[in-house]
Design an enzyme around this catalytic site. Structure first.
Site, short mmCIF file in Angstrom:
data_model
loop_
_atom_site.label_atom_id
_atom_site.label_comp_id
_atom_site.label_asym_id
_atom_site.label_seq_id
_atom_site.Cartn_x
_atom_site.Cartn_y
_atom_site.Cartn_z
N THR A 1 0.85 -1.20 0.00
CA THR A 1 0.00 0.00 0.00
C THR A 1 0.88 1.24 0.00
OG1 THR A 1 -1.91 1.04 1.06
CG2 THR A 1 -0.28 0.07 2.53
N ASN A 2 0.31 2.41 0.26
CA ASN A 2 1.09 3.64 0.29
C ASN A 2 0.59 4.50 1.46
OD1 ASN A 2 -1.12 5.44 -0.73
ND2 ASN A 2 -0.92 4.07 -2.49
N ARG A 3 1.18 5.67 1.62
CA ARG A 3 0.93 6.46 2.82
C ARG A 3 -0.32 7.34 2.74
NH1 ARG A 3 5.59 6.11 5.84
NH2 ARG A 3 7.49 5.72 4.65
N SER A 4 -1.07 7.28 1.66
CA SER A 4 -2.23 8.16 1.53
C SER A 4 -3.28 7.89 2.62
CB SER A 4 -2.87 7.96 0.15
OG SER A 4 -4.09 8.66 0.10
N ALA B 1 -4.50 7.72 -4.23
CA ALA B 1 -3.16 7.25 -4.61
C ALA B 1 -3.34 5.79 -5.03
CB ALA B 1 -2.21 7.37 -3.43
#
Ligand code: CTP
Length: 406
Positions: free
Chosen positions: A212-215, A278
């Site tokens: 995943t990502n930090r959004s 994102a």
């Protein structure tokens, strides 16, 4: 600046809770009265330790209300809550913010806040340590996610001579926010279908692990809430868990594939699509069945590209439809944004430099450059609601007048 008297006929409840900044509530009430509003004041029992009831009663439009039980009318919280065009809480202490976020109604002010459908402006004031406490941050975020307007406290001198963030915003700032919230909506977005995506997608590696990502989804949710406030019919496709406000219908998704399917469906009838999410550019393939065990050794994760949802929408764009992309960059902000605008056939790209402090992923604030075919405009660091308003102003400017609904 609107003329004095522009709030005439508006019924505004001003809630004053128990902090040293209660003395500034007197000035807030006076400014609202001068602007023509009927101001009904409520004081919590603690507020009475800081200012006298006579002061507020004398300069407001009716005597101050302090109790659920001793008021002239039998059920003052429902009377005030139902009559209010707007409720302003200034100052709002950590306790009142917590009670409001939790839905507790243990005094007249909090009962009135729960008993209204009017817009609410909350103006916190407290010591810096309290303002920065995770519990307070969480409660403020909860209120924001429900569409409550927060007037951020300012930096300056606090009770006891300390310096820092937490001082009640200036009365003029609070008046300006009351005017903004009550301004009649003449938005081009009224009755339009606006589709917004938010949050970071989660791409499974195996039965338990994801990439995943930090959004956080905060910017996308702020845009959805602001579009609803402007009268749009909003579909929010999100991976985040914030509560929706009225006017926003939420589709929860997890992966880029699920997001694409939900967005493509909603976009078929959309006047505007804003891709704040994102979306993962790559996903693991194949997804392991069950859980990868340590004793099987270190796995190699093979990635494949995900479909670019926004590029797909750009290729199939209907005349009059407005498409907005986001671009998280760490260098060449405007050049990269311009190239995305052209490649994906977009109307607007909102670019942020995520290498800057307090910008983008996870923060409550953002600083962006809005790039359109006509030029660029830089929005300096502001809370995400303010950035949302700028993005939607730009969307409104891009909506062709002949496409307006009657
Ligand atoms: N986007 C999308 N589908 C994807 C990837 C991104 O719709 N599979 C959207 C995002 O929601 C965002 C915009 O495209 O609005 C971001 O554009 P993109 O070119 O993907 O930017 P980056 O991911 O930053 O790409 P790069 O790493 O090439 O800069």
């Amino acid at each position: 600046m609107p003329n004095a008297g522009d709030l005439s006929g508006r019924f505004i409840v001003v809630g004053v809770s128990g902090g040293i900044a209660a003395y500034k509530a007197v000035e807030v009430c006076r400014l609202l009265v001068d602007a023509g509003a009927h101001v009904a004041p409520i004081m919590t029992p603690d507020a009475e330790r800081f200012i006298g009831k006579t002061t507020l009663s004398a300069l407001c439009s009716e005597p101050v209300h302090t109790s659920l039980w001793d008021d002239a009318s039998p059920i003052p919280h429902t009377r005030l809550g139902q009559r209010a065009d707007l409720i302003v809480v200034a100052p709002a202490t950590a306790r009142v913010i917590a009670a409001y976020a939790a839905g507790m109604s243990d005094d007249l002010l909090t009962a009135t806040l729960i008993a209204t459908v009017a817009p609410v402006v909350v103006c916190p004031a407290m010591h810096t340590e309290m303002w920065e406490h995770p519990a307070v941050r969480h409660n403020v975020a909860t209120l924001r996610s429900r569409g409550v307007h927060i007037v951020e406290p300012e930096d300056g001198r606090l009770a006891g001579g300390d310096m820092g963030r937490g001082r009640l915003a200036a009365p003029e700032t609070i008046l300006a926010e009351a005017r903004r919230v009550l301004a009649p909506t003449q938005s081009k977005l009224a009755a339009r279908h606006v589709v917004v995506s938010a949050g970071g997608t989660r791409e499974p590696i195996d039965a338990v692990r994801v990439i995943t990502n930090r959004s956080s989804g905060k910017q996308g949710h702020a845009i959805a809430n602001e579009a609803a406030r402007r009268g749009a019919k909003v579909t929010l496709v999100t991976t985040a868990d914030f509560l929706p406000v009225p006017g926003v219908s939420v589709v929860r998704v997890e992966t880029a594939a699920e997001m694409k399917s939900a967005i493509d469906t909603a976009a078929a009838s959309a006047d505007v699509v804003i891709m704040t999410a994102a979306v993962a550019d790559f996903r693991p393939v194949p997804i392991a069945e069950g859980k990868w065990k340590k004793h099987d050794g270190v796995p190699s994760v093979v990635l494949e590209p995900t479909p670019d949802i926004l590029a797909g929408l750009g290729a199939a764009k209907r005349p009059g439809q407005v498409l907005v992309g986001f671009a998280a960059e760490t260098s060449n902000l405007v050049d990269n944004a311009k190239s995305k605008l052209a490649h994906k056939n977009l109307d607007i790209v909102v670019a942020n430099d995520v290498s800057q402090p307090k910008v983008g992923f996870g923060h409550d604030t953002n600083a962006v450059t809005i790039v359109t075919k006509l030029g660029t405009s830089a929005i300096p660091l502001a809370d995400k609601r303010t950035v949302a308003a700028h993005v939607l102003d730009s969307v409104e400017a891009s909506l062709h007048p002949t496409q307006e609904h009657p």
